[in-house]
Design a protein around this motif. Structure first.
Motif, PDB file in Angstrom:
ATOM      1  N   ARG A 264       0.845  -1.191   0.000  1.00 44.95           N
ATOM      2  CA  ARG A 264       0.000   0.000   0.000  1.00 44.95           C
ATOM      3  C   ARG A 264       0.882   1.242   0.000  1.00 44.95           C
ATOM      4  O   ARG A 264       1.891   1.308   0.689  1.00 44.95           O
ATOM      5  CB  ARG A 264      -0.875  -0.022   1.244  1.00 44.95           C
ATOM      6  CG  ARG A 264      -1.835   1.113   1.288  1.00 44.95           C
ATOM      7  CD  ARG A 264      -2.774   0.982   2.432  1.00 44.95           C
ATOM      8  NE  ARG A 264      -3.624   2.160   2.462  1.00 44.95           N
ATOM      9  CZ  ARG A 264      -4.509   2.399   3.382  1.00 44.95           C
ATOM     10  NH1 ARG A 264      -4.670   1.548   4.361  1.00 44.95           N
ATOM     11  NH2 ARG A 264      -5.238   3.476   3.341  1.00 44.95           N
ATOM     12  N   THR A 265       0.528   2.235  -0.753  1.00 41.07           N
ATOM     13  CA  THR A 265       1.288   3.485  -0.796  1.00 41.07           C
ATOM     14  C   THR A 265       0.383   4.655  -0.461  1.00 41.07           C
ATOM     15  O   THR A 265      -0.831   4.598  -0.650  1.00 41.07           O
ATOM     16  CB  THR A 265       1.916   3.712  -2.188  1.00 41.07           C
ATOM     17  OG1 THR A 265       0.864   3.756  -3.146  1.00 41.07           O
ATOM     18  CG2 THR A 265       2.886   2.611  -2.549  1.00 41.07           C
ATOM     19  N   TRP A 266       0.972   5.717   0.037  1.00 39.47           N
ATOM     20  CA  TRP A 266       0.258   6.940   0.353  1.00 39.47           C
ATOM     21  C   TRP A 266       0.863   8.073  -0.452  1.00 39.47           C
ATOM     22  O   TRP A 266       2.063   8.099  -0.703  1.00 39.47           O
ATOM     23  CB  TRP A 266       0.373   7.282   1.844  1.00 39.47           C
ATOM     24  CG  TRP A 266      -0.427   6.399   2.722  1.00 39.47           C
ATOM     25  CD1 TRP A 266      -1.704   6.602   3.141  1.00 39.47           C
ATOM     26  CD2 TRP A 266      -0.020   5.160   3.283  1.00 39.47           C
ATOM     27  NE1 TRP A 266      -2.114   5.571   3.934  1.00 39.47           N
ATOM     28  CE2 TRP A 266      -1.092   4.669   4.041  1.00 39.47           C
ATOM     29  CE3 TRP A 266       1.131   4.409   3.230  1.00 39.47           C
ATOM     30  CZ2 TRP A 266      -1.048   3.478   4.732  1.00 39.47           C
ATOM     31  CZ3 TRP A 266       1.193   3.214   3.916  1.00 39.47           C
ATOM     32  CH2 TRP A 266       0.102   2.764   4.653  1.00 39.47           C
TER      33      TRP A 266
ATOM     34  N   ARG B 111      12.110   9.925  -0.620  1.00 43.71           N
ATOM     35  CA  ARG B 111      11.826   8.628   0.017  1.00 43.71           C
ATOM     36  C   ARG B 111      13.086   8.045   0.654  1.00 43.71           C
ATOM     37  O   ARG B 111      13.061   7.562   1.781  1.00 43.71           O
ATOM     38  CB  ARG B 111      11.243   7.652  -0.995  1.00 43.71           C
ATOM     39  CG  ARG B 111       9.770   7.860  -1.271  1.00 43.71           C
ATOM     40  CD  ARG B 111       9.175   6.691  -2.040  1.00 43.71           C
ATOM     41  NE  ARG B 111       9.794   6.512  -3.350  1.00 43.71           N
ATOM     42  CZ  ARG B 111       9.373   7.123  -4.458  1.00 43.71           C
ATOM     43  NH1 ARG B 111       8.340   7.930  -4.411  1.00 43.71           N
ATOM     44  NH2 ARG B 111       9.973   6.908  -5.614  1.00 43.71           N
ATOM     45  N   GLU B 112      14.194   8.109  -0.074  1.00 45.07           N
ATOM     46  CA  GLU B 112      15.427   7.550   0.486  1.00 45.07           C
ATOM     47  C   GLU B 112      15.896   8.347   1.703  1.00 45.07           C
ATOM     48  O   GLU B 112      16.351   7.781   2.691  1.00 45.07           O
ATOM     49  CB  GLU B 112      16.549   7.498  -0.545  1.00 45.07           C
ATOM     50  CG  GLU B 112      17.781   6.831   0.049  1.00 45.07           C
ATOM     51  CD  GLU B 112      18.934   6.688  -0.911  1.00 45.07           C
ATOM     52  OE1 GLU B 112      20.065   6.661  -0.419  1.00 45.07           O
ATOM     53  OE2 GLU B 112      18.708   6.607  -2.127  1.00 45.07           O
TER      54      GLU B 112
END
Length: 110
Positions: free
Chosen positions: A3-5, A36-37
């Motif tokens: 799942r991603t937001w 993200r990283e």
């Protein structure tokens, strides 16, 4: 698939410059990948720091016992002598600030 937001964030100029610098230095194709990283790295660092504090909490009673033993054998030891000997007995991976705190507490009562 995981799942991603989707997040929308606001950055000031200096934060945006840092993100672009990070993207360029680490070879990310997009700013999203760079962000993200950065978040993953910061999250891992925060977790590591929290776990390290937990280990220090376990170390404190052991260090206090060692310091009291040293003071029993050498009651006239100065603060710096006690700190040096405590670091020598405790090993290289002990937090020096924790040792300073213990030494200051134990020598303050004499």
């Amino acid at each position: 698939m995981a799942r991603t937001w989707k997040l929308r964030i606001r950055l000031n100029e200096s934060e945006y410059a840092l993100l672009l610098e990070y993207q360029r230095d680490h070879g990310h194709d997009t700013k999203s990948a760079a962000a993200r990283e950065m978040m993953r790295r910061q999250g891992r660092y925060s977790r590591w720091k929290r776990e390290r504090r937990g280990r220090q909490a376990l170390q404190e009673p052991v260090l206090r016992r060692i310091a009291r033993d040293i003071l029993r054998r050498h009651p006239d030891a100065t603060e710096s002598q006690l700190g040096y000997n405590l670091m020598k007995h405790a090993g290289q991976y002990v937090d020096a600030e924790l040792i300073k705190k213990i030494v200051a507490e134990l020598t303050g009562f004499r």
